[in-house]
Design an enzyme around this catalytic site. Structure first.
Site, PDB file in Angstrom:
ATOM      1  CB  ALA A 124    -123.051  25.824   2.231  1.00 17.10           C
ATOM      2  N   PRO A 128    -122.267  32.684   9.663  1.00 15.75           N
ATOM      3  CG  PRO A 128    -120.775  34.810   9.039  1.00 15.75           C
ATOM      4  CD  PRO A 128    -121.855  33.371   9.093  1.00 15.75           C
ATOM      5  N   GLY A 129    -123.362  34.238  12.507  1.00 19.94           N
ATOM      6  CA  GLY A 129    -124.622  33.899  13.465  1.00 19.94           C
ATOM      7  C   GLY A 129    -125.335  32.652  13.529  1.00 19.94           C
ATOM      8  CD  GLN A 276     -99.305  -0.512  42.036  1.00 13.61           C
ATOM      9  OE1 GLN A 276    -100.167   0.418  43.687  1.00 13.61           O
ATOM     10  NE2 GLN A 276     -98.911  -1.757  42.925  1.00 13.61           N
ATOM     11  CD  GLU A 361    -121.070  15.673  11.414  1.00 13.90           C
ATOM     12  OE1 GLU A 361    -121.774  15.068  11.379  1.00 13.90           O
ATOM     13  OE2 GLU A 361    -119.731  15.290  10.084  1.00 13.90           O
TER      14      GLU A 361
END
Length: 377
Positions: A124, A128-129, A276, A361
């Site tokens: 966690a 939100p900010g 090709q 991440e």
């Protein structure tokens, strides 16, 4: 069959090659699983991965170290077979990464459960900010009596709603900026913790917004030192960012296989493989995959060799591998024509699954900042 010649590269030992072979056989027997009920599918995958012995690699036992090459090989292989299986595996590692790297003996009892598939973990961090800017974390942890009281909100939390335990980053105020943060181990049944919202996304997996309304935790819930939460979070990401690139590799290899199969499929007007332009696209896809693999496994090898920090290498691996995989998957969709956007087709699923890896991440632009600052410092 996906190219596995990269296993002959000097980054790997015979033990890594043997593990990769065993995992390939296991995946062929157990994956993919039905995704209709995503929560149930993830619970089942954690249990199955635990029973198969694969989750042992998501954490380090006493006196052990995480083997990042093993984590990368497992994530790449699982992602190639089933994106949800990769997610279930990855979150057991990321969710308990702080405990694996900094936890006390008491906290590590949870690690034994997650490594065996008996408990599901969550990390966690996002708010939100405060997404990529961890230092902007607003959730507060106050000392109360012999413990802590946490208040705030976390969002886009993977395994939110099904996890048994979370590692949560909160503001404790020991110093300026990032030094004000600490890490805590928070059981999912802690009074005051509620799932405020389940979040639906384009590639479904358990995701939620969590509300912390005066969650009471004991002193022993603190992971590491007070004010050390930013270091904990960044160290965990340092270890696990290369594995995100590895998952992207798995998606990209599956997309390339699908594209090659499509190009070789007989048609009244001849094989796509004879054009090709198609050959050029296939060559570009293969090139991007090998370049990404080199960056991913270089970062993993460097960490396993004892490098204290691999922030630049990990950022390069995640940035290039996820961006390249997006391009590979997109081209596979293009080569499938109308079938490429048809629900249920493998490349359509991959198109939805790959997109999030460029965000979580640390979004791609954040990785660029990490790389640039390491060079300009």
């Amino acid at each position: 069959m996906a190219d596995r010649s990269f296993l002959d590269w000097p980054f790997f030992t015979s033990a890594h090659r043997e593990l990769a072979g065993r995992l390939e056989d296991w995946c062929a027997a157990h994956l993919p699983v039905a995704h209709g009920d995503v929560d149930a599918a993830c619970r089942g995958l954690v249990a199955t991965l635990g029973a198969g012995g694969w989750l042992v690699h998501t954490g380090a036992g006493e006196g052990e170290r995480l083997d990042i090459r093993t984590l990368c090989l497992i994530r790449e292989t699982l992602a190639r077979h089933d994106g949800l299986a990769d997610f279930a595996f990855a979150m057991q590692g990321l969710g308990m990464g702080a405990v694996s790297l900094f936890g006390t003996a008491e906290q590590r009892e949870w690690l034994q459960r997650t490594r065996g598939g008996g408990a599901i973990a969550g990390f966690a961090l996002t708010e939100p900010g405060a997404g990529s800017d961890v230092a902007a974390t607003a959730t507060v942890a106050e000392r109360v009596g012999g413990g802590w009281r946490l208040s705030g909100e976390k969002t886009y939390i993977s395994n939110g709603g099904i996890a048994d335990v979370y590692v949560v980053i909160a503001r404790t105020g020991e110093g300026p900026g990032a030094k004000r943060l600490s890490a805590f181990l928070m059981p999912a049944d802690a009074p005051g913790l509620t799932v405020a919202e389940r979040i639906e996304v384009m590639a479904p997996h358990p995701l939620a917004r969590l509300k912390l309304d005066g969650v009471a935790l004991p002193e022993a819930a603190l992971i590491g030192e007070p004010g050390g939460g930013f270091k904990v979070a960044m160290t965990v990401l340092d270890h696990f960012r290369p594995t995100v690139g590895a998952a992207a590799l798995g998606f990209a290899r599956r997309a390339l296989d699908a594209a090659v199969e499509r190009a070789r499929r007989p048609r009244p007007s001849g094989l796509l493989a004879d054009y090709q332009m198609v050959q050029g696209h296939v060559a570009d896809m293969s090139l991007k995959i090998d370049a990404a693999a080199l960056l991913v496994y270089r970062a993993a090898w460097a960490k396993d060799r004892g490098a204290a920090r691999i922030s630049r290498e990990a950022a390069m691996a995640k940035l290039y591998a996820t961006e390249a995989a997006q391009e590979v998957v997109d081209m596979a969709v293009q080569l499938h024509g109308g079938d490429g956007v048809r629900t249920g087709i493998a490349v359509e699923r991959l198109y939805r699954e790959i997109r999030a890896l460029r965000i979580y991440e640390g979004a791609s632009d954040v990785q660029r900042l990490v790389i640039a600052r390491s060079l300009l410092a």
